[in-house]
Design an enzyme around this catalytic site. Structure first.
Site, PDB file in Angstrom:
ATOM      1  NE  ARG A  15       4.351   6.526  12.745  1.00 30.72           N
ATOM      2  CZ  ARG A  15       3.366   6.067  11.998  1.00 30.72           C
ATOM      3  NH1 ARG A  15       3.263   6.422  10.738  1.00 30.72           N
ATOM      4  NH2 ARG A  15       2.467   5.236  12.495  1.00 30.72           N
ATOM      5  NE  ARG A  54      -0.852  -0.013   4.922  1.00 28.56           N
ATOM      6  CZ  ARG A  54      -1.352   0.739   5.880  1.00 28.56           C
ATOM      7  NH1 ARG A  54      -2.393   1.488   5.639  1.00 28.56           N
ATOM      8  NH2 ARG A  54      -0.836   0.734   7.074  1.00 28.56           N
ATOM      9  CE1 TYR A  66      -3.946   0.156  11.364  1.00 31.41           C
ATOM     10  CE2 TYR A  66      -4.853   0.652   9.202  1.00 31.41           C
ATOM     11  CZ  TYR A  66      -4.300   1.068  10.391  1.00 31.41           C
ATOM     12  OH  TYR A  66      -4.124   2.406  10.632  1.00 31.41           O
ATOM     13  NE  ARG A 120       1.207   9.364  -4.902  1.00 34.97           N
ATOM     14  CZ  ARG A 120       1.108   9.897  -3.682  1.00 34.97           C
ATOM     15  NH1 ARG A 120       1.888  10.895  -3.339  1.00 34.97           N
ATOM     16  NH2 ARG A 120       0.217   9.441  -2.841  1.00 34.97           N
ATOM     17  CG  ASP A 168      -6.980   3.546   7.457  1.00 36.23           C
ATOM     18  OD1 ASP A 168      -6.196   3.664   8.414  1.00 36.23           O
ATOM     19  OD2 ASP A 168      -6.613   3.504   6.270  1.00 36.23           O
ATOM     20  NE  ARG A 193       3.741  -4.100  13.701  1.00 35.38           N
ATOM     21  CZ  ARG A 193       3.719  -2.796  13.493  1.00 35.38           C
ATOM     22  NH1 ARG A 193       4.550  -2.004  14.163  1.00 35.38           N
ATOM     23  NH2 ARG A 193       2.890  -2.261  12.628  1.00 35.38           N
ATOM     24  CD  GLU A 230       4.039   5.413  15.927  1.00 30.76           C
ATOM     25  OE1 GLU A 230       3.462   6.518  15.777  1.00 30.76           O
ATOM     26  OE2 GLU A 230       3.886   4.469  15.142  1.00 30.76           O
TER      27      GLU A 230
END
Ligand code: FAD
Ligand code: UDP
Length: 387
Positions: A290, A177, A361, A181, A363, A259, A313
């Site tokens: 991050r 995912r 998972y 580009r 969103d 996780r 994180e």
């Protein structure tokens, strides 16, 4: 109590609250919601850091984006959205690059000025070591998408930190995912709609639950012994359960692996720490993946100019008692999940939903969308079977 309640919803996250709101508003049901946490909102919960007033997403940064018109229209009933557009940068060996990998990243990395066609040719040549074979794991998938030099710089170290697993042992799908580009477009998401709730996630979620036929009881675990606990309710009252599916069945098929994340929050005495909301760290000798800087999610707000809130994180395998964040999905997990799904299908009067209830998972827009679909398709049978 079952006499004055028509439906019990376990979990006050987006899935549970969408079901509760629809059931109360559209179907006229009296809904009891419980959550074991001291607040509503599930993992989308946010609150103001007290010394700065900066909104902090307690369970990791949450960016709303969707191309689903029904979900967008539904979300807009409870909140307006800002024009925030998400961008991510990554630091590799002391240099900052735009993510996801795009023409800007490629040209900066190779010190080149390629156009799209030349960049494609370069990456194709660097990906040629696979000789046309289908990638069988994350390592091969990464090389096939972006060639070995970019893969080793931006993906291998980050992924190793995030998954603590050799990338050759991880499924290719983990990075499928992540787009590449051949333009300078460095928007992180490609959805039609994107933005952050104008007055925060908690205000949005609170409005969803604000209905005279919805009662929310916090600090209430479904597996504890009380009037709304599993052993007293199942079979007496229809239940929508959004907690972990393995927990519901007392881990009878074995635990599913997850996780978890550790967050290290700090208030700094500077107005701006990193100039952007999310900076990834690609090097494997930096222990965190991050850093989020929350003020940048809301440039339109009047936040203090001399202080800022950051959150580092860290990722690791979840132990018993940790918050489950990302389903890992090993072959063992997949086999156990099938067994749990079979048990769930035979549990009368209980509907399993949301990211924990389905071990998927999701969103936020997916959690809301699947809850709306469940109200249409499964709730009528549940209501008939639950009593
Ligand atoms: P949850 O929000 O997890 O809600 C489940 C609720 O059930 C919890 O409140 C829990 O306390 C409760 N519960 C569990 N067990 C019990 C029990 N025994 N008794 C009572 N209550 C119980 N999505 C996006 O769209 N954009 C993002 O940027 C994004 N970032 C994310 C970052 C992180 C780190 C994580 C982990 C997720 C992110 N998500 C994001 C996904 C988002 O959090 C989910 O889509 C959303 O939380 C799903 O809602 P849910 O209701 O299914 O689950
Ligand atoms: N990834 C990476 N480098 C990055 C960002 C992501 O290698 O700078 C990989 C990593 O394997 C991660 C996956 O891409 O697990 C998905 O990343 P995303 O940011 O979409 O995941 P999130 O953790 O935000 O859900």
């Amino acid at each position: 109590m079952s006499g004055d309640v028509d439906l019990l919803v376990v979990g006050a996250g987006f899935y549970g609250l969408t079901v509760a709101e629809r059931a109360a508003n559209e179907l006229g049901l009296r809904v009891q919601v419980i959550d074991r946490r001291p607040h509503i909102g599930g993992n989308a919960y946010s609150e103001l850091e007290p010394s700065t007033g900066i909104e902090v997403h307690r369970y990791g940064a949450h960016l709303f984006h969707t191309s689903n018109e029904r979900v967008w229209e539904y979300a807009n009933r409870f909140t307006a959205f800002t024009g925030y557009v998400h961008h991510v940068y990554t630091t590799y060996r002391g240099e900052v690059f735009p993510m996801p990998i795009n023409l800007g990243t490629i040209n900066q990395f190779f010190r080149s000025a390629h156009g799209p066609a030349a960049a494609r040719a370069l990456i194709a040549e660097q990906a040629s070591e696979l000789e046309g074979r289908e990638p069988t794991n994350l390592d091969e998938k990464g090389v096939s998408l972006i060639g070995r030099p970019l893969y080793e710089a931006f993906i291998r170290g980050y992924t190793a930190k995030q998954w603590q697993t050799d990338p050759r042992e991880l499924p290719a799908s983990v990075i499928a995912r992540l787009p590449v580009r051949y333009t300078y477009d460095n928007r992180y998401f490609a959805d039609t709609h994107e933005g952050l709730p104008v007055d925060g996630y908690t205000a949005w979620l609170t409005r969803m639950a604000d209905h005279p036929r919805i009662d929310v009881r916090l600090d209430t675990d479904f597996f504890a012994d009380h009037d709304l606990g599993r052993d007293r309710v199942v079979g007496q009252l229809p239940v929508v359960y959004t907690g972990p599916v393995d927990r519901y069945f007392d881990y009878a098929e074995g635990p599913l692996s997850w996780r978890t994340l550790d967050f290290e929050e700090e208030v700094l005495g500077v107005g701006d720490f990193q100039g952007t909301s999310v900076m990834n760290y690609a090097d494997d000798d930096v222990p965190y993946t991050r850093i989020h800087e929350f003020r940048h999610f809301h440039p339109e707000r009047d936040y203090p100019r001399d202080r800022t809130v950051i959150m580092r994180e860290f990722s690791r395998f979840a132990e018993p008692g940790d918050e489950p964040y990302y389903p890992i999905g090993t072959a063992t997990d997949r086999a156990r999940l099938l067994a749990y799904r079979d048990r769930a299908a035979h549990e009368p009067g209980v509907h399993f939903g949301g990211r924990l209830g389905t071990y998927q998972y999701l969103d936020m827009h997916m959690a809301i969308g699947s809850a709306l679909a469940a109200v249409d398709n499964q709730l009528p049978d549940l209501l008939a079977a639950g009593r």
